[in-house]
Design an enzyme around this catalytic site. Structure first.
Site, PDB file in Angstrom:
ATOM      1  N   LYS A  72       0.813  -1.218   0.000  1.00  0.00           N
ATOM      2  CA  LYS A  72       0.000   0.000   0.000  1.00  0.00           C
ATOM      3  C   LYS A  72       0.850   1.275   0.000  1.00  0.00           C
ATOM      4  CE  LYS A  72      -3.933  -2.063   2.429  1.00  0.00           C
ATOM      5  NZ  LYS A  72      -4.918  -1.887   3.512  1.00  0.00           N
ATOM      6  N   ASP A 120     -10.084   2.643   3.022  1.00  0.00           N
ATOM      7  CA  ASP A 120     -10.224   2.075   4.378  1.00  0.00           C
ATOM      8  C   ASP A 120     -10.909   3.055   5.327  1.00  0.00           C
ATOM      9  OD1 ASP A 120      -9.121  -0.387   3.816  1.00  0.00           O
ATOM     10  OD2 ASP A 120      -7.087   0.229   4.336  1.00  0.00           O
TER      11      ASP A 120
END
Ligand code: ATR
Length: 282
Positions: A65, A101
Site C-alpha cells: 500500500k 479504508d
C-alpha cells in the site's frame, strides 16, 4: 470488458475477488476481477503499467500500500493522510490512488452503531501502524475531540501522536500497551487496529473495566468473525462492531471507480464471505 485486480504478496488469503465477483454477477456487469501475486522486485513495474495487462485499475493489499502511494501521479486526501493507497485507477494518462479504508471504517461504524458520533468525546485506538493512521484519520473527519493512542512501542506511538497533531483533535494522549492491565478511562469508543486476536496471532490482553458504560468496541480483525475482545465486550453489554463490515464497505467505493456504479453491502454478500472465512484456506 473491464478488468480489475487485487495485488499483494502473498494474495491467496484475499477475499476481495469473492466480493467484487459477487457484485459483477449481481449487477450483470461485464467485468472480471483477479488476484495477482506480484513479487517485490516486480511491483513497481506492475503498478506503473497494469494497463498493458488489460487492467483498468485494482486494489493493493499487504505489503504494497505504501509503494502504491509513492507511485501515483495524484492521490485523494484519504491516501495522503494515511500515506497508503489501496485503490488504483487511471484517468487519461494519470495514475490515481485512494485509500478507501477510511470510508469503509466509517460506513461500517455508521451501519452497526448508528448515532455513535453524537456523544463520542474520547476514542482509544490500539496500534500505531498504517491501520491505526486510517482509523484516526476517520475519527478526525467526524470531529471526535479526544484520542488516546495505545501501543506497545513507545517510539512509534510518540511518532504517530506528533504526526496527527495538526489533524484537529483537542487532545491526543499516548498510552503504553501493557499486557493484562491497560485500561481505557472513560473512552466512548475503543478500536483495535493491531493484528492481536487474529487467527494465529497472540491474544490482545486488555481490560475493559473502565470503559464508559455506553462504549462501543470495534475490532478491525475479521478472522475470527467474533474476536475475544468482541466477545468480552458483548458479555459486558457493550455495543460491538466487527471487522468484516469494514472489509465489505471499503470495497464498494473501489468497485464504483472501475465499474461505474456503487454496489450495495447486503446480508447475502456478508453471508457469502462469512461462509468463506469459516472454510480453511490453502
Ligand atoms: P498495519 O498497517 O496493519 O497497521 P503495522 O504498520 O505493521 O500494520 O502495525 C502493526 C501494529 O500492531 C503496531 O501498532 C504494532 O505495535 P508496535 O508499534 O509496538 O510494533 C502492533 N502489534 C503487532 N504485533 C504486536 C504484538 N505482539 N504485541 C503488541 N502490539 C503488536
Amino acid at each position: 470488458m473491464k478488468r480489475a485486480f487485487v495485488v499483494g504478496f502473498p494474495v491467496s488469503h484475499s477475499r476481495s475477488p469473492l466480493i467484487h465477483n459477487f457484485w459483477l454477477n449481481k449487477y450483470e456487469i461485464e467485468g472480471e476481477y483477479f488476484a495477482k501475486a506480484v513479487e517485490p522486485d516486480r511491483i513497481n513495474k506492475f503498478i506503473n503499467s497494469f494497463e498493458v495487462e488489460g487492467f483498468c485499475g485494482g486494489n493493493v493489499t499487504i505489503p504494497y500500500k505504501e509503494i502504491a502511494f509513492e507511485q501515483c501521479d495524484e492521490v485523494t486526501e484519504a491516501a495522503r493522510k494515511t500515506r497508503a493507497v489501496n485503490t488504483l485507477w487511471l484517468d487519461g494518462g494519470r495514475r490515481l490512488g485512494d485509500n478507501t479504508d477510511i470510508e469503509g471504517f466509517l460506513a461500517n461504524l455508521d451501519s452497526e452503531a448508528p448515532g455513535w458520533g453524537e456523544n463520542c468525546e474520547r476514542a482509544a485506538v490500539i496500534g500505531a501502524g498504517g491501520a491505526s493512521r486510517a482509523v484516526i484519520a476517520a475519527l478526525a473527519k467526524r470531529g471526535v475531540p479526544e484520542i488516546t493512542i495505545v501501543n506497545r512501542s513507545v517510539e512509534r506511538m510518540a511518532h504517530l501522536a506528533e504526526e496527527i497533531s495538526g489533524w484537529g483533535f483537542q487532545k491526543i494522549q499516548p498510552r503504553r500497551l501493557e499486557a493484562g492491565h491497560t485500561s481505557f478511562d472513560e473512552a466512548n469508543l475503543l478500536v483495535n487496529t493491531t493484528s492481536l486476536g487474529m487467527v494465529g496471532q497472540p491474544p490482545l490482553e486488555i481490560s475493559l473495566e473502565r470503559l464508559s458504560a455506553d462504549a462501543i468496541v470495534y475490532d478491525i480483525v475479521y478472522a475470527p468473525l467474533e474476536t475475544d475482545l468482541l466477545r468480552e465486550a458483548r458479555g459486558r453489554g457493550l455495543r460491538i462492531v466487527g471487522g468484516l463490515g469494514m472489509l465489505l464497505h471499503q470495497a464498494a467505493p473501489a468497485f464504483e471507480r472501475w465499474f461505474g456504479m456503487r454496489p450495495e453491502v447486503t446480508p447475502d454478500l456478508r453471508g457469502l464471505v462469512e461462509q468463506d472465512l469459516l472454510r480453511p484456506k490453502a
